[in-house]
Enzyme design. Structure first.
Site, PDB file in Angstrom:
ATOM      1  CB  SER A   1      -6.493  -0.689  -0.667  1.00 33.61           C
ATOM      2  OG  SER A   1      -5.926  -1.975  -0.818  1.00 33.61           O
TER       3      SER A   1
ATOM      4  CB  CYS B   1      -0.097  -1.269  -1.423  1.00 31.92           C
ATOM      5  SG  CYS B   1      -1.809  -1.499  -1.961  1.00 31.92           S
TER       6      CYS B   1
ATOM      7  CG  ASP C   1      -3.572  -4.423   0.623  1.00 30.10           C
ATOM      8  OD1 ASP C   1      -4.027  -5.435   0.053  1.00 30.10           O
ATOM      9  OD2 ASP C   1      -4.255  -3.414   0.864  1.00 30.10           O
TER      10      ASP C   1
ATOM     11  CD1 TRP D   1      -3.776  -6.541  -7.948  1.00 25.04           C
ATOM     12  CD2 TRP D   1      -3.784  -5.491  -5.986  1.00 25.04           C
ATOM     13  NE1 TRP D   1      -3.555  -5.208  -8.197  1.00 25.04           N
ATOM     14  CE2 TRP D   1      -3.561  -4.534  -7.016  1.00 25.04           C
ATOM     15  CE3 TRP D   1      -3.842  -5.056  -4.657  1.00 25.04           C
ATOM     16  CZ2 TRP D   1      -3.388  -3.187  -6.749  1.00 25.04           C
ATOM     17  CZ3 TRP D   1      -3.659  -3.697  -4.408  1.00 25.04           C
ATOM     18  CH2 TRP D   1      -3.443  -2.781  -5.437  1.00 25.04           C
TER      19      TRP D   1
END
Length: 649
Positions: free
Chosen positions: A429, A601, A646, A648
């Site tokens: 990012s 995020c 966002d 992971w």
């Protein structure tokens, strides 16, 4: 005649008492005269220009866009369409096409962007055919990039798929909100257009065990093959959206110079870093929330060790060719090359190898027990899956560790280069705003280094490579091959909308860009809504990333509120979700009354789930909603683009 006259003149002059010319003058005069005579007698005549026959231009061959025509012409009865930017889809596609011969079939792998997908309705022209879709979901339920056109066509078209047999395998990750939504859509839409489903929708979870799912995928495919012989197999797997119209992309990265590389944390055993890449003159444009992709190289220590174990000269020049004449990809990586270049720049040698790699390599183990264990791990039996999970995945064994722990396994390096997947770009990012840093891209990352269950130390390929990228290296600029991947993680269109940002650890990255941009908007005289940040780290004096910058933003009013959770500064751990619930009244007012946009995020497995649960609880308590109503409330925020992630795993 001219020569005779010259001689007479010379004689007359020499007979005089006082010669008019000296001997040197006579010599030069004679030389010039001789050259003049030679030029008159022997000068070269102009040669005629020969006529050349005009060459006929060779007509350019047109690209074949009919996959039905190609199947008929080449005798193929399986076509494997793949959509891949991570390499997974291409690997599956080629593997499935290759494995088809075991069942007396011929397969081909192809990119759906290169063919006319409206021909799907003509699949019935191939006798006993079946269409199998393996569809991944990206982001907020979106298709992968090369599935986009096909997806749009399915939505808008009114094709008649009567007689087309199909089944769908969906691939996704349960930690994401829109789990397998694309596979579900394709399965439903094909049925609506008249196709006949011959096998139930398969659901694969990447987070659970993608490799295990690949076993199931192959097994299901083989079962279907046993029912009908000709198979049309379309693969759409996990990949990322990259704008193909950018000047620099995955196939043409920009070589950006590193201008800043500094350590962010003040103490502790971890290394958190901030890098700045110079994109001056590249015409690269990015928005706050986008990702930067970088291409790393493998550790030379691992490369050399593989060469030593296999007893090869890594500097041998090679050319690895694809023997499949129908394949569009003639080389797995640019050739000619060397083994060292292939292992350093193009092949993934650090991730645990897939089961198909173990299966192919097992034949080279001279010890029967090693061969048996490798084949068991490559099988789809419960015992084999469990062994693969514990011995390879849980123990984080890469190809080097496997070669070391199976001393009798010494495969030819050519076959190893054929089997190993491609080394892929790593995505980060972007931690800056182009409004403030138009010619610079910032990266915030933690250097990955850990000890495995086998006692080995594994290092992250990209982060350790980036860690050593100092701005100047012996007088030379350190550079990083990179490109931009667009994202849907965007600030609200109206600057007056409040924003709530939640990003612990390196999840702070995109929010640095967001805050910079909100500050820039205020400087332009724009009305900017509340900008609230919830950030988390371990210790205030150790890893409070960008502390000085964030505190300055709070001091100047760019950040309306800076809420930091220091999880280990007290006996009881405190995380960002605890601060959200602590400030529940302010949070609910911003979300429910002031139309705030929420951004998350970081870690998808735990943090994102816990934060989402916190919003459920706030909606229940302050909104007077039931649990199911609170869940629907948050889902509506997602649908409206007011709750973005966002994350992971």
């Amino acid at each position: 005649i001219l020569v005779a006259r010259l001689e007479n003149t010379i004689s007359e002059l020499m007979d005089e008492d006082e010669p008019f010319f000296s001997n040197l003058d006579l010599f030069l005069f004679s030389l010039i005269a001789g050259l003049l005579v030679y030029w008159i007698i022997f000068r070269k005549k102009a040669e005629p220009i020969p006529e050349f026959k005009k060459l006929e231009s060779t007509p350019q061959t047109t690209r074949e866009t009919s996959f039905i025509g190609k199947m008929k012409k080449t005798g193929k009865n399986i076509v494997v369409f793949y959509g891949s930017q991570t390499g997974t889809a291409e690997e599956f596609a080629n593997r499935l096409a290759k494995d088809a011969h075991r069942y007396g079939m011929k397969g081909m792998a192809a990119d759906p962007e290169e063919y006319d997908m409206s021909e799907l309705s003509r699949l019935t022209e191939v006798e006993n055919s079946i269409a199998i879709f393996c569809m991944a979901t990206y982001g907020e339920g979106d298709p992968t990039d090369n599935a986009q056109d096909f997806y749009d066509w399915l939505q808008e078209g009114d094709a008649d798929f009567s007689g087309v047999k199909y089944t769908v395998f969906a691939l996704g990750n349960k930690t994401y909100e829109h789990y397998n939504s694309m596979g579900k859509y394709v399965d439903k839409r094909l049925a609506e257009l008249g196709a006949r489903r011959i096998f139930d929708l398969g659901m694969g979870d990447d987070d659970g065990n993608l490799l295990g799912f690949s076993h199931d995928l192959i097994s299901h495919l083989y079962c279907i093959i046993n029912k009908v012989k000709n198979v049309y197999f379309m693969v759409y797997l996990l990949s990322f959206i990259v704008c193909s119209h950018r000047p620099f992309d995955s196939k043409n990265p920009f070589l950006a110079a590193v201008t800043v590389n500094r350590k962010l944390n003040k103490a502790g055993d971890r290394h958190l870093m901030h890098l700045e890449l110079d994109i001056t003159g590249s015409k690269i444009r990015y928005e706050s929330g986008d990702h930067v992709a970088v291409y790393p190289i493998n550790d030379s220590v691992i490369v050399n060790r593989i060469g030593d174990l296999l007893g090869v000269d890594l500097d041998t020049v090679i050319s690895l060719n694809n023997l499949d004449e129908e394949s569009n990809k003639k080389h797995p990586f640019p050739c000619p090359s060397t083994y060292r270049t292939a292992l350093t720049h193009y092949l993934d040698i650090t991730n645990p190898p897939r089961t198909n790699v173990l299966y192919e390599l097992a034949q080279y183990a001279t010890e029967p027990k090693d061969q048996e264990n490798m084949r068991k791990m490559a099988s789809s039996s419960p015992e084999g899956k469990a062994l693969y999970q514990s011995w390879v995945l849980d123990s984080c064994r890469n190809i080097l560790a496997i070669l070391e722990d199976f001393p009798s396994l010494r495969p030819p390096i050519d076959h190893l280069c054929e089997l190993l997947p491609r080394l892929q770009a790593r995505y980060y990012s972007i931690a800056s705003s182009s409004k403030v840093h138009a010619n610079s891209i910032h990266i915030c990352a933690v250097v990955v280094e850990y000890e495995t269950k086998t006692g080995r130390v594994n290092k992250g390929v990209a982060t350790n490579w980036l860690k050593n990228k100092m701005p100047t290296d012996n007088g030379h600029k350190a550079t990083v091959p990179m490109y931009i991947r667009k994202s849907q993680f965007r600030l609200p269109f109206k600057s007056t909308n409040p924003v709530i940002m939640v990003g612990p650890g390196t999840g702070i990255a995109p929010f640095m860009g967001f805050v910079q941009e909100r500050g820039w908007l205020k400087e332009q005289g724009k009305d900017v809504g509340d900008t609230v940040l919830y950030y988390g780290c371990r210790y205030k004096k150790e890893d409070f990333l960008y502390q000085e910058e964030l505190e300055e933003f709070e001091k100047t009013g760019v950040l309306t509120a800076l809420n930091v959770a220091f999880s280990r500064d007290q006996a009881e751990k405190v995380y960002v979700q605890h601060l959200l619930k602590k400030n529940k009244e302010a949070v609910w007012r911003l979300v429910h009354s002031d139309n705030a946009h929420i951004y998350i995020c970081g870690d998808a497995r735990n943090m994102a789930r816990d934060v989402q649960n916190a919003f459920y609880e706030i909606a229940e308590e302050l909104g007077g909603l039931s649990r199911s109503q609170a869940v629907d409330y948050v889902k509506k925020l997602m649908t409206k683009g007011r709750y973005s992630q966002d994350v992971w795993s």
